[in-house]
Design a protein around this motif. Structure first.
Motif, PDB file in Angstrom:
ATOM      1  N   LEU A 463      72.853  61.349  90.678  1.00  0.00           N
ATOM      2  CA  LEU A 463      72.161  61.681  89.433  1.00  0.00           C
ATOM      3  C   LEU A 463      73.142  61.768  88.266  1.00  0.00           C
ATOM      4  CD1 LEU A 463      69.707  64.435  90.739  1.00  0.00           C
ATOM      5  CD2 LEU A 463      69.131  62.093  90.085  1.00  0.00           C
ATOM      6  N   VAL A 464      74.325  62.349  88.513  1.00  0.00           N
ATOM      7  CA  VAL A 464      75.345  62.431  87.467  1.00  0.00           C
ATOM      8  C   VAL A 464      75.868  61.039  87.114  1.00  0.00           C
ATOM      9  CG1 VAL A 464      77.654  63.312  86.899  1.00  0.00           C
ATOM     10  CG2 VAL A 464      76.001  64.783  88.062  1.00  0.00           C
ATOM     11  N   LEU A 465      75.972  60.165  88.093  1.00  0.00           N
ATOM     12  CA  LEU A 465      76.425  58.796  87.839  1.00  0.00           C
ATOM     13  C   LEU A 465      75.482  58.096  86.857  1.00  0.00           C
ATOM     14  CD1 LEU A 465      78.623  56.747  88.686  1.00  0.00           C
ATOM     15  CD2 LEU A 465      77.004  55.891  90.397  1.00  0.00           C
ATOM     16  N   TYR A 466      74.184  58.287  87.026  1.00  0.00           N
ATOM     17  CA  TYR A 466      73.224  57.734  86.058  1.00  0.00           C
ATOM     18  C   TYR A 466      73.494  58.299  84.660  1.00  0.00           C
ATOM     19  CZ  TYR A 466      70.454  56.462  90.221  1.00  0.00           C
ATOM     20  OH  TYR A 466      70.018  55.952  91.412  1.00  0.00           O
ATOM     21  N   VAL A 467      73.799  59.610  84.630  1.00  0.00           N
ATOM     22  CA  VAL A 467      74.097  60.250  83.351  1.00  0.00           C
ATOM     23  C   VAL A 467      75.295  59.578  82.688  1.00  0.00           C
ATOM     24  CG1 VAL A 467      74.857  62.394  82.243  1.00  0.00           C
ATOM     25  CG2 VAL A 467      73.134  62.475  84.046  1.00  0.00           C
ATOM     26  N   THR A 468      76.339  59.305  83.459  1.00  0.00           N
ATOM     27  CA  THR A 468      77.536  58.690  82.874  1.00  0.00           C
ATOM     28  C   THR A 468      77.259  57.278  82.360  1.00  0.00           C
ATOM     29  OG1 THR A 468      78.344  57.802  85.000  1.00  0.00           O
ATOM     30  CG2 THR A 468      79.000  60.042  84.411  1.00  0.00           C
ATOM     31  N   MET A 469      76.356  56.567  82.997  1.00  0.00           N
ATOM     32  CA  MET A 469      76.010  55.216  82.540  1.00  0.00           C
ATOM     33  C   MET A 469      75.343  55.243  81.169  1.00  0.00           C
ATOM     34  SD  MET A 469      74.574  53.285  85.969  1.00  0.00           S
ATOM     35  CE  MET A 469      74.363  51.725  85.100  1.00  0.00           C
ATOM     36  N   VAL A 470      74.395  56.153  80.996  1.00  0.00           N
ATOM     37  CA  VAL A 470      73.653  56.169  79.738  1.00  0.00           C
ATOM     38  C   VAL A 470      74.393  56.915  78.634  1.00  0.00           C
ATOM     39  CG1 VAL A 470      71.441  56.002  80.935  1.00  0.00           C
ATOM     40  CG2 VAL A 470      72.326  58.265  80.334  1.00  0.00           C
ATOM     41  N   TYR A 471      75.240  57.874  79.040  1.00  0.00           N
ATOM     42  CA  TYR A 471      75.860  58.750  78.042  1.00  0.00           C
ATOM     43  C   TYR A 471      77.265  58.308  77.649  1.00  0.00           C
ATOM     44  CZ  TYR A 471      76.250  63.219  75.574  1.00  0.00           C
ATOM     45  OH  TYR A 471      76.361  64.176  74.613  1.00  0.00           O
TER      46      TYR A 471
END
Length: 552
Positions: A463-471
């Motif tokens: 879930l954090v990895l998705y965050v790093t992609m968008v952020y």
């Protein structure tokens, strides 16, 4: 100071100092802001004890979201100042406002001491925090981007993107240290105030760092040449070419980025602790480990966006998240509370009630009493964290809770029963109902020894990895969309509309959706729909602006 251009730092000021100075202050502000979200359960006990449990928790989340609600207004106020007065001066003011507001939260009297004034004062301080944060991000991102060498804006600004996670991580670490050192009882009674009070020390350090920075070279050059905007608000929002970019930045980038971010870093935490009943200290530890593992990927995706563009990475993150949220959160249930997952599969719960008997249990003024059999049943199920299916009875009649093949009649509190009689009857019924759930295998809370900790950390990391992609690439993308003379104002508003409103209200909205439907996964539809719509708009209408010149 001599005029300097993009990528040229003032004499004696290194790129490292610029990034470190902007990032340190922003970490502090996010630490202050996220303390409240991490301690929402304790805030409920001390400031919203005059209402029922479900309303109290929703109220606590609303007070958390209140800080997000005013962020767009902070973006307008401080964005304008940043384009008129300078980047550095503005984010010094926002830091002071945030630090003092957070410190005062630690000193606030509780509801038991001053009554309704307590939650009112709490919300006022949250509003001040939100205003400050609304002016902080745009200033820090613009400041770093205007110092960055061409071709490295994604890499340099990605360090700013780590600050939100670092601030949340720092808040979780401080909370964990205090909890483990003074014990749960003391932390619940008064120890939760310590992390708020400690923020005054971080404020001093952050101010010292930022006071040593110089103004942005791009802004200083505009000042020297007399090219700054005289009316940033008019130039940003009253002229269609720029207003169109603001709208596209919101709908095609920051809306999706916001819901993916808040799902990965906040709703996951709420889901583990509030829904799955995982021990609070263990939840904070698992989330902190996942954040620590994931944080370097902000830098990776920021760097990658300098090579392949901002848009492909951000929109891919939105789409992948939307497609995988349901299986990830269902896997979290199995890993974090296997007894609950097994009981749900073995003895699913169904609530059979006539719709006229059921109400949405949110009471803003604490004056309603939810005494119908359906309301009593829903309150008990929500409190137990049990997912259930609603079945509408064709005719009014007794409300039944089916636990596998067993039926438990709910308590009807209407009629001639007094308030005290109803309270006593409800306590007795709730105790009996808890015994029925236990007999069917439903745990009162997650057994920490049975939590599959490596798997939970792995799922949280995803879930954090998705965050790093968008952020990771979002700051560079927004900086490159708008001209320098109105950049602070123009980029701040869509960012904080997305993150303040669509993202900030996600935990509240998702929890309310779960409480209304009985499905613990139903709240995920909120981020899934928003992320999908944002991805479609971004693919069709947002232009890739990597390496656009940003001095003009």
């Amino acid at each position: 100071m001599a005029a300097t251009g993009e990528g040229k730092t003032p004499k004696g000021e290194s790129h490292l100092k610029v990034v470190a100075g902007a990032s340190a202050g922003t970490v502090f502000e996010w630490y202050d802001f996220f303390l409240y979200g991490s301690l929402a359960g304790f805030i409920t006990q001390h400031f919203f004890s005059g209402v029922n449990e479900v309303t109290g928790f929703i109220f606590a989340l609303l007070a958390f979201a209140a800080g997000f609600a005013v962020r767009p207004f902070g973006a307008i106020v401080f964005g304008r100042l940043g384009d008129l007065w300078g980047r550095k001066n503005t984010f010094l003011v926002t830091m002071m406002l945030m630090g003092v507001s957070t410190f005062l939260v630690g000193l606030l009297p509780s509801y038991e001491m001053i009554g309704v004034a307590a939650p009112i004062l709490l919300v006022v301080l949250r509003l001040l925090q939100g205003l400050a944060l609304g002016g902080e991000y745009g200033g820090a991102a613009t400041y770093v981007a205007e110092h960055a060498p061409p071709g490295k804006r994604g890499l340099y600004t990605s360090w700013i993107q780590t600050t939100a996670t670092a601030g949340l991580f720092l808040s979780l670490i401080v909370i964990l240290l205090v909890r483990t050192n003074i014990g749960e009882d003391a932390f619940r009674a008064w120890g939760w105030r310590i992390p708020f009070l400690a923020s005054i020390l971080l404020l001093g350090v952050s101010l010292w760092i930022r006071l040593r920075l110089n103004e942005s070279p791009v802004f200083q050059k505009m000042v020297d040449e007399g090219k700054t905007s005289k009316s940033p608000l008019t130039d940003s929002f009253a002229k269609w070419p720029n207003l169109k970019l603001v709208i596209l930045a919101l709908l095609g980038l920051t809306a999706g980025q916001a819901v993916v971010w808040y799902t990965g870093q906040f709703y996951a935490l709420f889901f583990l602790e509030r829904v799955l009943k995982v021990d609070g200290a263990l939840t904070n530890t698992l989330v902190a480990i996942a954040l620590l593992l994931g944080t370097p990927f902000f830098i990776l995706f920021g760097w990658l966006s300098d090579k392949v563009g901002r848009k492909p990475i951000i929109l891919a993150g939105c789409l992948i998240a939307a497609l995988t949220y349901f299986p990830i959160f269902k896997a979290l249930t199995t890993a974090a509370n296997p007894d609950l997952a097994a009981a749900t599969a073995r003895a699913p719960v169904t609530l059979v009630a006539h719709p006229s008997d059921c109400h949405f249990q949110f009471d803003p003024i604490g004056r309603m009493s939810f005494t119908t059999a359906c309301d009593v049943a829903k309150g008990a199920l929500a409190g137990a964290g049990v997912s259930y299916i609603n079945v509408a009875a064709r005719e009014p009649g007794p409300t039944l809770i089916r636990i596998g093949d067993r039926e438990v009649p709910s308590l009807e509190g209407g009629g001639a029963m007094s308030a005290s009689e109803f309270k006593a009857a409800k306590e007795a019924w709730t105790k009996g109902f808890a015994a029925e759930l236990k007999a069917a295998g439903y745990p009162a809370k997650a057994d920490s020894a049975k939590v599959n900790k490596p798997l939970v950390v792995g799922l949280l990391f995803l879930l954090v990895l998705y965050v790093t992609m968008v952020y990771g690439p979002i700051a560079a993308a927004l900086v490159e969309m708008f001209p320098a003379r109105i950049r602070y104002t123009s980029m701040s508003l869509p960012y904080h509309l997305g993150n303040g409103w669509l993202g900030g209200f996600l935990p509240t909205t998702a929890f309310a959706m779960v409480a209304a439907t009985g499905d613990i996964y139903y709240g995920l539809w909120y981020p899934i729909v928003v992320a999908t719509v944002s991805a479609v708009i971004g693919i069709l209408w947002v232009k890739e602006m990597r390496d656009n010149p940003i001095e003009a």
